[in-house]
Enzyme design. Structure first.
Site, PDB file in Angstrom:
ATOM      1  N   ASP A  48      -1.652  -1.552  22.238  1.00  0.00           N
ATOM      2  CA  ASP A  48      -2.393  -0.727  21.304  1.00  0.00           C
ATOM      3  C   ASP A  48      -3.886  -0.964  21.527  1.00  0.00           C
ATOM      4  O   ASP A  48      -4.332  -2.118  21.583  1.00  0.00           O
ATOM      5  CB  ASP A  48      -2.013  -1.113  19.865  1.00  0.00           C
ATOM      6  CG  ASP A  48      -1.803   0.106  18.985  1.00  0.00           C
ATOM      7  OD1 ASP A  48      -2.748   0.896  18.874  1.00  0.00           O
ATOM      8  OD2 ASP A  48      -0.715   0.235  18.409  1.00  0.00           O
ATOM      9  N   ASP A  61      -5.376   4.244  19.505  1.00  0.00           N
ATOM     10  CA  ASP A  61      -5.430   4.514  18.067  1.00  0.00           C
ATOM     11  C   ASP A  61      -6.501   5.570  17.739  1.00  0.00           C
ATOM     12  O   ASP A  61      -7.647   5.446  18.194  1.00  0.00           O
ATOM     13  CB  ASP A  61      -5.769   3.193  17.358  1.00  0.00           C
ATOM     14  CG  ASP A  61      -5.567   3.267  15.869  1.00  0.00           C
ATOM     15  OD1 ASP A  61      -4.432   3.503  15.443  1.00  0.00           O
ATOM     16  OD2 ASP A  61      -6.558   3.078  15.128  1.00  0.00           O
ATOM     17  N   GLU A  91      -3.411   8.725  20.237  1.00  0.00           N
ATOM     18  CA  GLU A  91      -3.065   9.174  18.884  1.00  0.00           C
ATOM     19  C   GLU A  91      -4.198  10.103  18.453  1.00  0.00           C
ATOM     20  O   GLU A  91      -5.351   9.670  18.344  1.00  0.00           O
ATOM     21  CB  GLU A  91      -2.947   7.979  17.941  1.00  0.00           C
ATOM     22  CG  GLU A  91      -2.357   8.392  16.603  1.00  0.00           C
ATOM     23  CD  GLU A  91      -2.739   7.468  15.468  1.00  0.00           C
ATOM     24  OE1 GLU A  91      -1.994   7.403  14.497  1.00  0.00           O
ATOM     25  OE2 GLU A  91      -3.809   6.816  15.545  1.00  0.00           O
ATOM     26  N   HIS A 114       5.276   3.261  12.985  1.00  0.00           N
ATOM     27  CA  HIS A 114       4.968   2.320  11.900  1.00  0.00           C
ATOM     28  C   HIS A 114       4.213   2.981  10.744  1.00  0.00           C
ATOM     29  O   HIS A 114       3.960   2.336   9.740  1.00  0.00           O
ATOM     30  CB  HIS A 114       4.152   1.164  12.476  1.00  0.00           C
ATOM     31  CG  HIS A 114       2.838   1.637  13.023  1.00  0.00           C
ATOM     32  ND1 HIS A 114       2.755   2.415  14.162  1.00  0.00           N
ATOM     33  CD2 HIS A 114       1.576   1.500  12.567  1.00  0.00           C
ATOM     34  CE1 HIS A 114       1.500   2.721  14.381  1.00  0.00           C
ATOM     35  NE2 HIS A 114       0.754   2.181  13.436  1.00  0.00           N
ATOM     36  N   ASP A 115       3.804   4.240  10.911  1.00  0.00           N
ATOM     37  CA  ASP A 115       3.079   4.951   9.850  1.00  0.00           C
ATOM     38  C   ASP A 115       3.949   5.987   9.146  1.00  0.00           C
ATOM     39  O   ASP A 115       3.466   6.659   8.224  1.00  0.00           O
ATOM     40  CB  ASP A 115       1.877   5.707  10.438  1.00  0.00           C
ATOM     41  CG  ASP A 115       0.803   4.780  10.983  1.00  0.00           C
ATOM     42  OD1 ASP A 115       0.688   3.651  10.485  1.00  0.00           O
ATOM     43  OD2 ASP A 115       0.094   5.199  11.916  1.00  0.00           O
TER      44      ASP A 115
HETATM   45  C1  NOJ Z   1      -3.508   4.751  13.048  1.00  0.00           C
HETATM   46  C2  NOJ Z   1      -2.539   3.615  13.020  1.00  0.00           C
HETATM   47  O1  NOJ Z   1      -1.310   4.036  13.541  1.00  0.00           O
HETATM   48  C3  NOJ Z   1      -2.462   3.143  11.591  1.00  0.00           C
HETATM   49  O2  NOJ Z   1      -1.431   2.219  11.391  1.00  0.00           O
HETATM   50  C4  NOJ Z   1      -3.804   2.578  11.217  1.00  0.00           C
HETATM   51  O3  NOJ Z   1      -3.801   2.246   9.839  1.00  0.00           O
HETATM   52  C5  NOJ Z   1      -4.937   3.559  11.465  1.00  0.00           C
HETATM   53  N1  NOJ Z   1      -4.808   4.251  12.714  1.00  0.00           N
HETATM   54  C6  NOJ Z   1      -6.255   2.855  11.479  1.00  0.00           C
HETATM   55  O4  NOJ Z   1      -6.367   2.062  12.627  1.00  0.00           O
END
Ligand code: NOJ
Length: 561
Positions: free
Chosen positions: A100, A201, A258, A334-335
């Site tokens: 990451d 990210d 992302e 994970h989100d």
């Molecule tokens: C995206 C990540 O997947 C998430 O878990 C994170 O809180 C935010 N970006 C900030 O880094």
């Protein structure tokens, strides 16, 4: 699609959230040694690549997405030796590891920020985004992704700094060439170690527009929407092209960005097949279809997705990027809440069959599929949680803002929404067995377990040849064996069918027909299927042809009609 297929176009990725995967040293927190213990499991599943969520030194305000040292391992996870061992042992099994990369922001504990905030003329001042107050207020109206304003006043110098996420996650200033070079240097340091790529990210947010204009305020909201102003900013493609030249061309890496707020045109640039920027992106549109109709509540909702909208959206990405750019395919990370609870049915009656249906639907599309830990055994949302059980900063801040400050919803409604959409649904400890603490740890884990681990766990899944695990294993094998999974052209059937999602994959001489009943009722559908068609995979023991049983999913393969 032309030949010259790259390794990452045929690959399947397994995502690991290290904190919640396996604790090896009895502190209740997952660690690198714990991951090593399960490399055989990942190999058995058949995944080619592991994406590791952040393992760097961090105060863990946002569980590692607030990095204080990009080149050191957080002691809770082990040390650099443990990382090197993991990388070597993964490579020994033919499994690659992508890291990451969190460089839209750092932690406020990073030495760069500590220096930056110390005085206006510090050489690192411009590594971050500082502004004076405007009329005694924040420099603009932007809200943070984690609720509240996106600016914090720092009394040391009486200026505001920008934090699109938590206050402890100040945004880095990509306009500064010295900062960019420092990031590339750090990336090359990891590449030299032998890692296989990066998941980047919120990379679509790194280039802020000049003058930082106000964002539109959603109806009923207080702050301006920063995402719509910042996403795909003016120099983002320039920076990624520069990154390709400075870092990514140095090795045969896999990169996935992302990209919050991405549209098709920008996606084609980020993930063009000529690899001038990245290899692929995560887009969010299919994850936002079940947002609350009230924009002020954003993602907080508990209503099911509309299948017709989901089809239209996934099909748009399939067809628009075809031959030009590359998709990543995901239901979970994970989100996101657990997909079987979200788009399937996690009741005992339908959990297994609907999880397999969702896996089939996704894994037969064009792109690189991602499996998030526990998805392969059908882990569900945790409805045994009370408000005080949550750890996630997004949930806590949303509670303070929506329930306490603005009183837009009451606590009960909020809890209902968090059960459906909260990020901690994905972060509950991995359920390895019915033993104490689900085999994740020998002590109380850092985050409460889902209380269904006695029924839903890896040990049970591996012992049952009909389990969700083996369905995923078969899907991965099919992708590895049959080029049509990678190259076939996508064709949606019956876009207005609200119960069944059916599509084809086509090459010049063969076809796949994928049929997925999205409902818990039987459905009758007649598709033209030649007698010689081979049923490659299904989630029922027999084929009743035009009768589709609850959540039935089938993949047929035949010579082109
Ligand atoms: C995206 C990540 O997947 C998430 O878990 C994170 O809180 C935010 N970006 C900030 O880094």
């Amino acid at each position: 699609m032309k030949e010259n297929i790259k390794w990452w176009q045929k690959a399947v990725v397994y995502q690991i959230y290290p904190r919640s995967f396996q604790d090896s040293n009895g502190d209740g927190i997952g660690d690198l040694q714990g991951i090593r213990q399960h490399l055989d499991y990942i190999q058995k599943l058949g995944a080619d690549v592991i994406w590791l969520n952040p393992v760097y030194v961090s105060p863990n305000l946002d569980n590692g997405y607030d990095i204080a040292d990009y080149e050191a391992i957080n002691h809770e996870f082990g040390d650099m030796q443990a990382f090197d061992n993991l990388l070597t042992e993964a490579h020994d099994r033919g499994i690659k590891i992508i890291m990451d990369l969190v460089v839209n922001h750092s932690s406020d504990q990073h030495p760069w920020f500590i220096e930056s905030r110390s005085s206006k003329d510090n050489p690192k001042r411009d590594f971050y985004i500082w502004r004076d107050a405007v009329d005694g207020h924040e420099p603009n109206n932007w809200g943070s992704f984690f609720s509240g304003p996106a600016w914090k006043l720092d009394t040391a110098t009486n200026q505001y700094y920008l934090h699109l996420f938590a206050t402890g996650q100040p945004d880095l200033n990509w306009e500064n060439k010295t900062l960019r070079d420092a990031i590339y240097k750090m990336m090359n340091w990891w590449v030299d170690k032998g890692i296989d790529g990066f998941r980047m990210d919120v990379i679509s947010l790194i280039s802020k527009p000049d003058n930082l204009p106000d964002g539109p305020i959603p109806v009923g909201g207080t702050y301006g929407d920063a995402n719509s102003i910042v996403a795909n900013g003016p120099r983002v493609h320039q920076y990624l092209t520069e990154m390709r030249q400075q870092v990514l061309n140095n090795s045969d890496l896999m990169t996935v960005g992302e990209t919050a707020g991405v549209d098709i045109e920008n996606a084609k640039r980020y993930s063009a097949l000529d690899a001038s920027e990245l290899n692929m992106i995560f887009q969010f549109e299919h994850m936002e279809l079940d947002n609350n109709p009230n924009p002020a509540l954003g993602k907080w909702n508990d209503q099911p997705v509309d299948l017709i909208k989901l089809k239209a959206n996934l099909s748009k990405w399939q067809t628009e990027l075809a031959g030009k750019a590359w998709n990543s395919l995901y239901w979970n990370n994970h989100d996101q809440p657990r997909i079987v609870s979200r788009f399937g049915d996690d009741s005992p009656e339908f959990r297994v069959v609907s999880a397999k249906m969702l896996a089939t639907l996704l894994h037969c599309m064009q792109g690189t599929p991602y499996i998030y830990q526990g998805e392969e055994i059908g882990m569900t949302n945790a409805t045994n949680y009370h408000l005080e059980d949550y750890n996630d900063i997004e949930i806590k801040n949303a509670y303070d803002y929506l329930v306490i400050k603005e009183q837009l919803i009451d606590a009960q409604t909020f809890l209902k929404y968090v059960h459906a959409k909260g990020r901690d649904n994905a972060r509950t400890p991995m359920q390895w067995s019915a033993n104490d603490y689900a085999g994740f740890s020998t002590v109380q884990p850092w985050l409460k377990l889902n209380n269904n681990y006695a029924e839903i766990n890896v040990e049970t899944a591996l012992a049952d040849p009909d389990s969700i695990f083996y369905h995923y294993q078969k899907l991965i094998q099919l992708r590895h064996e049959l080029p049509i999974f990678t190259t076939g052209e996508y064709l949606l059937l019956d876009s207005d069918d609200a119960e069944v999602y059916a599509y084809k994959r086509l090459t010049k001489d063969e076809e796949l027909l994928v049929i997925c009943n999205f409902t818990k009722e039987g459905q009758i559908r007649l598709y033209p299927i030649p007698d010689a068609a081979e049923l490659l995979l299904s989630n029922y023991l027999d084929d009743q042809h035009e009768l589709l049983r609850p959540f039935e999913a089938k993949i047929y393969r035949f010579k082109k009609i």
